[in-house]
Write a protein that holds these residues in place. Sequence first.
Motif, mmCIF file in Angstrom:
data_model
loop_
_atom_site.group_PDB
_atom_site.id
_atom_site.type_symbol
_atom_site.label_atom_id
_atom_site.label_comp_id
_atom_site.label_asym_id
_atom_site.label_seq_id
_atom_site.Cartn_x
_atom_site.Cartn_y
_atom_site.Cartn_z
ATOM 1 N N VAL A 164 -5.067 7.123 5.102
ATOM 2 C CA VAL A 164 -4.487 5.793 4.964
ATOM 3 C C VAL A 164 -5.554 4.730 5.212
ATOM 4 O O VAL A 164 -6.614 5.014 5.778
ATOM 5 N N ASP A 165 -5.240 3.518 4.806
ATOM 6 C CA ASP A 165 -6.111 2.379 5.050
ATOM 7 C C ASP A 165 -5.745 1.802 6.414
ATOM 8 O O ASP A 165 -4.741 1.096 6.553
ATOM 9 N N ALA A 166 -6.554 2.135 7.419
ATOM 10 C CA ALA A 166 -6.247 1.711 8.791
ATOM 11 C C ALA A 166 -6.278 0.194 8.956
ATOM 12 O O ALA A 166 -5.720 -0.331 9.922
ATOM 13 N N SER A 167 -6.903 -0.523 8.008
ATOM 14 C CA SER A 167 -6.959 -1.980 8.117
ATOM 15 C C SER A 167 -5.873 -2.667 7.288
ATOM 16 O O SER A 167 -5.822 -3.894 7.228
ATOM 17 N N ALA A 168 -5.000 -1.897 6.656
ATOM 18 C CA ALA A 168 -3.936 -2.477 5.834
ATOM 19 C C ALA A 168 -2.962 -3.271 6.698
ATOM 20 O O ALA A 168 -2.771 -2.960 7.877
ATOM 21 N N PRO A 169 -2.304 -4.280 6.109
ATOM 22 C CA PRO A 169 -1.360 -5.085 6.889
ATOM 23 C C PRO A 169 -0.111 -4.319 7.320
ATOM 24 O O PRO A 169 0.569 -4.722 8.259
ATOM 25 N N VAL A 170 0.195 -3.211 6.641
ATOM 26 C CA VAL A 170 1.354 -2.402 7.010
ATOM 27 C C VAL A 170 0.891 -0.954 7.142
ATOM 28 O O VAL A 170 0.250 -0.417 6.247
ATOM 29 N N LEU A 171 1.214 -0.343 8.275
ATOM 30 C CA LEU A 171 0.849 1.043 8.547
ATOM 31 C C LEU A 171 1.978 1.677 9.344
ATOM 32 O O LEU A 171 2.468 1.094 10.314
ATOM 33 N N SER A 172 2.402 2.857 8.905
ATOM 34 C CA SER A 172 3.514 3.535 9.563
ATOM 35 C C SER A 172 3.160 5.001 9.756
ATOM 36 O O SER A 172 2.590 5.625 8.858
ATOM 37 N N ARG A 173 3.499 5.542 10.923
ATOM 38 C CA ARG A 173 3.246 6.956 11.231
ATOM 39 C C ARG A 173 4.479 7.549 11.900
ATOM 40 O O ARG A 173 5.029 6.943 12.826
ATOM 41 N N HIS A 174 4.874 8.735 11.420
ATOM 42 C CA HIS A 174 6.039 9.423 11.983
ATOM 43 C C HIS A 174 5.804 10.930 11.928
ATOM 44 O O HIS A 174 5.037 11.405 11.091
ATOM 45 N N SER A 175 6.499 11.666 12.799
ATOM 46 C CA SER A 175 6.426 13.126 12.732
ATOM 47 C C SER A 175 7.736 13.728 13.221
ATOM 48 O O SER A 175 8.538 13.061 13.882
ATOM 49 N N ILE A 176 7.917 15.008 12.857
ATOM 50 C CA ILE A 176 9.141 15.716 13.212
ATOM 51 C C ILE A 176 8.835 17.211 13.260
ATOM 52 O O ILE A 176 7.947 17.681 12.551
ATOM 53 N N THR A 177 9.557 17.923 14.094
ATOM 54 C CA THR A 177 9.450 19.382 14.129
ATOM 55 C C THR A 177 10.557 19.961 13.263
ATOM 56 O O THR A 177 11.719 19.571 13.386
ATOM 57 N N VAL A 178 10.176 20.864 12.377
ATOM 58 C CA VAL A 178 11.108 21.473 11.433
ATOM 59 C C VAL A 178 11.202 22.963 11.744
ATOM 60 O O VAL A 178 10.184 23.637 11.902
ATOM 61 N N SER A 179 12.422 23.472 11.838
ATOM 62 C CA SER A 179 12.635 24.904 12.072
ATOM 63 C C SER A 179 12.613 25.646 10.738
ATOM 64 O O SER A 179 13.615 26.222 10.296
#
Length: 161
Positions: free
Chosen positions: A12-27
Amino acid sequence: MKNMTDAEEAGVDASAPVLSRHSITVSASAETVWRILTDIDAWTTWLPEIPYARVETPGPLAPGSVFRWSAAGMEIESTILAVRPQERLVWRGYGNGPDGVLGIHVWTLTPTDEGAQVSTEESFAGPPVDADPAPFQEGLDATLAGWLERLKHTAEEATAR
């Protein structure tokens, strides 16, 4: 450690005006999650906010593969930047053309004792985002969290069959 090309290291562009990060554990296994995630033509079956998705480049997904899709009222053309099967998928695309929203999206899968840890991050840039980043941030956060929940549900359902 193996040497990686620039494309494999794309992110991703770390300097972008919008940045989103998410994670989840999947069985479910990383293989199952990967199969669902990379079957772009079938995204519409588990992502209701995507009315259209189609890979335009023949053959397996690889750097340079192009797919077209629509989401959030935008027509998007994306190009795959990096593919490490069952580990990492990166693409970049423009929503509503080169003067629209530039998104760079990274998916990372990590095997765990429970199945797979799935992380996703995306940056948004471009004139519409620069003009008013707040609604783009809110929308992207909600979208990525929703995608992860539905990916989890779809992969776990596939594993239960």
